[in-house]
Design a protein around this motif. Structure first.
Motif, mmCIF file in Angstrom:
data_model
loop_
_atom_site.group_PDB
_atom_site.id
_atom_site.type_symbol
_atom_site.label_atom_id
_atom_site.label_comp_id
_atom_site.label_asym_id
_atom_site.label_seq_id
_atom_site.Cartn_x
_atom_site.Cartn_y
_atom_site.Cartn_z
ATOM 1 N N LEU A 5 0.933 -1.224 0.040
ATOM 2 C CA LEU A 5 0.191 -0.008 0.338
ATOM 3 C C LEU A 5 0.840 1.297 0.268
ATOM 4 C CD1 LEU A 5 -2.872 -0.708 2.468
ATOM 5 C CD2 LEU A 5 -3.120 -0.153 0.068
ATOM 6 N N LEU A 6 1.682 1.161 1.034
ATOM 7 C CA LEU A 6 2.712 2.552 0.932
ATOM 8 C C LEU A 6 3.752 2.703 -0.281
ATOM 9 C CD1 LEU A 6 3.681 2.292 5.019
ATOM 10 C CD2 LEU A 6 2.046 4.098 3.708
ATOM 11 N N ALA A 7 4.002 1.716 -0.738
ATOM 12 C CA ALA A 7 4.945 1.786 -1.688
ATOM 13 C C ALA A 7 4.184 2.225 -3.072
ATOM 14 C CB ALA A 7 5.608 0.486 -2.244
ATOM 15 N N ALA A 8 2.993 1.661 -3.426
ATOM 16 C CA ALA A 8 1.959 2.112 -4.355
ATOM 17 C C ALA A 8 1.737 3.609 -4.277
ATOM 18 C CB ALA A 8 0.952 1.071 -4.447
ATOM 19 N N ARG A 9 1.380 3.888 -3.125
ATOM 20 C CA ARG A 9 0.915 5.232 -2.643
ATOM 21 C C ARG A 9 1.886 6.513 -3.056
ATOM 22 N NH1 ARG A 9 -1.322 9.145 -2.612
ATOM 23 N NH2 ARG A 9 -2.660 10.093 -1.514
ATOM 24 N N PHE A 10 3.172 5.881 -2.959
ATOM 25 C CA PHE A 10 4.274 6.822 -3.286
ATOM 26 C C PHE A 10 5.128 6.603 -4.611
ATOM 27 C CE2 PHE A 10 3.413 7.169 1.403
ATOM 28 C CZ PHE A 10 3.585 8.627 1.502
ATOM 29 N N GLY A 11 4.657 6.000 -5.217
ATOM 30 C CA GLY A 11 5.002 5.653 -6.670
ATOM 31 C C GLY A 11 5.907 4.658 -7.024
ATOM 32 N N PHE A 12 6.373 3.592 -6.052
ATOM 33 C CA PHE A 12 7.239 2.872 -6.117
ATOM 34 C C PHE A 12 6.824 1.510 -6.983
ATOM 35 C CE2 PHE A 12 8.956 5.164 -2.611
ATOM 36 C CZ PHE A 12 10.200 5.548 -3.064
ATOM 37 N N ARG A 13 7.378 0.592 -7.714
ATOM 38 C CA ARG A 13 7.046 -0.233 -8.456
ATOM 39 C C ARG A 13 7.048 -1.465 -7.329
ATOM 40 N NH1 ARG A 13 8.764 -4.471 -11.403
ATOM 41 N NH2 ARG A 13 7.338 -5.187 -13.288
ATOM 42 N N VAL A 14 5.886 -2.302 -7.265
ATOM 43 C CA VAL A 14 6.062 -3.452 -6.224
ATOM 44 C C VAL A 14 5.731 -4.692 -6.961
ATOM 45 C CG1 VAL A 14 5.708 -1.913 -4.294
ATOM 46 C CG2 VAL A 14 3.622 -2.966 -5.534
ATOM 47 N N PHE A 118 -10.945 -2.357 -2.469
ATOM 48 C CA PHE A 118 -10.743 -1.674 -1.411
ATOM 49 C C PHE A 118 -11.454 -0.349 -1.296
ATOM 50 C CE2 PHE A 118 -6.637 -3.838 -1.198
ATOM 51 C CZ PHE A 118 -6.632 -4.389 0.223
ATOM 52 N N VAL A 119 -12.394 -0.096 -0.201
ATOM 53 C CA VAL A 119 -13.529 0.969 0.077
ATOM 54 C C VAL A 119 -12.905 1.618 1.305
ATOM 55 C CG1 VAL A 119 -15.666 1.671 0.059
ATOM 56 C CG2 VAL A 119 -14.944 -0.545 -1.344
ATOM 57 N N ASP A 120 -13.062 2.796 1.442
ATOM 58 C CA ASP A 120 -12.776 3.770 2.577
ATOM 59 C C ASP A 120 -13.901 4.224 3.191
ATOM 60 O OD1 ASP A 120 -13.604 5.857 1.067
ATOM 61 O OD2 ASP A 120 -11.802 6.710 0.705
ATOM 62 N N ASN A 121 -15.241 3.916 2.820
ATOM 63 C CA ASN A 121 -16.255 4.289 3.328
ATOM 64 C C ASN A 121 -17.056 3.145 4.020
ATOM 65 O OD1 ASN A 121 -19.793 4.669 3.242
ATOM 66 N ND2 ASN A 121 -18.934 6.501 3.385
ATOM 67 N N PRO A 162 -7.879 2.937 4.660
ATOM 68 C CA PRO A 162 -7.990 4.098 4.957
ATOM 69 C C PRO A 162 -8.039 5.410 4.055
ATOM 70 C CG PRO A 162 -6.245 3.046 6.291
ATOM 71 C CD PRO A 162 -6.670 2.399 5.227
ATOM 72 N N SER A 163 -8.848 6.513 4.054
ATOM 73 C CA SER A 163 -8.780 7.342 3.022
ATOM 74 C C SER A 163 -7.419 7.830 2.651
ATOM 75 C CB SER A 163 -9.504 8.405 3.267
ATOM 76 O OG SER A 163 -10.922 8.099 3.646
ATOM 77 N N LYS A 164 -6.458 8.003 3.319
ATOM 78 C CA LYS A 164 -5.186 8.562 2.925
ATOM 79 C C LYS A 164 -4.207 7.628 2.032
ATOM 80 C CE LYS A 164 -4.485 11.843 6.679
ATOM 81 N NZ LYS A 164 -3.753 12.184 8.023
ATOM 82 N N ALA A 168 -7.924 5.530 -5.290
ATOM 83 C CA ALA A 168 -8.645 6.237 -6.015
ATOM 84 C C ALA A 168 -9.262 7.538 -5.491
ATOM 85 C CB ALA A 168 -10.083 5.253 -5.933
ATOM 86 N N ASP A 169 -8.696 7.828 -4.469
ATOM 87 C CA ASP A 169 -9.048 9.500 -4.043
ATOM 88 C C ASP A 169 -8.579 10.529 -4.970
ATOM 89 O OD1 ASP A 169 -9.992 11.268 -1.504
ATOM 90 O OD2 ASP A 169 -7.888 11.852 -2.168
ATOM 91 N N PRO A 170 -7.656 10.528 -5.534
ATOM 92 C CA PRO A 170 -7.374 11.622 -6.463
ATOM 93 C C PRO A 170 -8.282 11.465 -7.901
ATOM 94 C CG PRO A 170 -5.297 10.550 -5.809
ATOM 95 C CD PRO A 170 -6.288 9.801 -5.104
ATOM 96 N N PRO A 171 -8.403 10.591 -8.490
ATOM 97 C CA PRO A 171 -9.441 10.435 -9.573
ATOM 98 C C PRO A 171 -10.914 10.898 -9.378
ATOM 99 C CG PRO A 171 -8.140 8.229 -9.579
ATOM 100 C CD PRO A 171 -8.114 8.908 -8.169
ATOM 101 N N SER A 172 -11.255 10.525 -7.973
ATOM 102 C CA SER A 172 -12.705 10.994 -7.580
ATOM 103 C C SER A 172 -12.715 12.384 -7.488
ATOM 104 C CB SER A 172 -13.103 10.444 -6.319
ATOM 105 O OG SER A 172 -12.478 11.025 -5.136
ATOM 106 N N ARG A 173 -11.562 13.285 -7.450
ATOM 107 C CA ARG A 173 -11.528 14.487 -7.309
ATOM 108 C C ARG A 173 -10.940 15.218 -8.548
ATOM 109 N NH1 ARG A 173 -12.561 15.604 -1.830
ATOM 110 N NH2 ARG A 173 -12.307 13.465 -0.526
ATOM 111 N N GLY A 174 -10.787 14.661 -9.692
ATOM 112 C CA GLY A 174 -10.282 15.170 -10.879
ATOM 113 C C GLY A 174 -8.989 15.149 -10.926
ATOM 114 N N LYS A 175 -8.256 14.458 -10.312
ATOM 115 C CA LYS A 175 -6.781 14.497 -10.449
ATOM 116 C C LYS A 175 -6.345 12.945 -10.753
ATOM 117 C CE LYS A 175 -6.203 17.836 -6.933
ATOM 118 N NZ LYS A 175 -5.601 18.053 -5.614
#
Length: 208
Positions: A5-14, A118-121, A162-164, A168-175
């Protein structure tokens, strides 16, 4: 798994998650996920999907497999928002619709596959995993979603993120998310609109 999760979140290839990880999740916390009907069945190359929605109707999803990472972002048509039952906020149905949209948009990749969502709600997670909710309008969407899952041979597991850490959080906000290739969001929104007959008369704007 936290490393992935953390590696993918910060752009590392896993590397892809091993098949046994998918089964391990099924036995960890059965109260908030749905497990494959036949856990002894061989699992190869499971697919991971992150979904998210935000209060103004933005939705997004990220699909990750060993071969590719795809994502989409878009908006729920106003006509569908008007057809939902009135609430202080529509985030719960929007989050469920984001899951529905991910299944529909990525369906060519999902047939006869094991898919980890994975869902954050928490409300959308619990209702989608169990297949039931007391909200009749959302129940129609969830029932339709599960009909497709079962007829397509998809073995679905739902898990909280967790939301952080929700990719999918950025795409839902147009990013754009930090990884992946964008795919167009082409859905037959009228199919979803037909599931909401009780308030259909209030919907005046056609799906866009």
């Amino acid at each position: 798994f936290g490393f992935h999760l953390l590696a993918a979140r910060f752009g590392f290839r896993v590397p892809p998650l091993p098949p046994f990880f998918f089964l391990a999740l099924c036995w960890t916390s059965p109260s908030d996920l749905t497990c494959p009907a036949s856990p002894s069945r061989t699992i190869s190359d499971p697919i991971i999907i992150y979904t998210d929605a935000e209060g103004s109707s933005g939705i997004g999803a990220v699909l990750s497999s060993s071969s590719s990472t795809l994502w989409f972002g878009g908006f729920i048509p106003e006509s569908i928002g008007k057809a939902l039952h009135p609430r202080k906020t529509q985030i719960f149905p929007f989050e469920v619709i984001a899951i529905w949209a991910a299944i529909m948009a990525f369906k060519p990749h999902l047939t006869n596959r094991h898919v980890l969502f994975f869902v954050d709600n928490q409300s959308a997670l619990a209702s989608s995993a169990k297949g039931t909710t007391t909200a009749s309008d959302v129940q129609e969407i969830i029932s339709s979603m599960w009909d497709f899952i079962q007829h397509s041979g998809i073995h679905a597991v739902f898990r909280y993120v967790p939301s952080k850490l929700n990719l999918a959080d950025p795409p839902s906000r147009g990013k754009a998310p930090i990884v992946g290739t964008q795919v167009p969001l082409r859905l037959r929104w009228e199919l979803l609109l037909r599931l909401l007959p009780e308030r259909l008369s209030r919907s005046t704007q056609p799906p866009r």
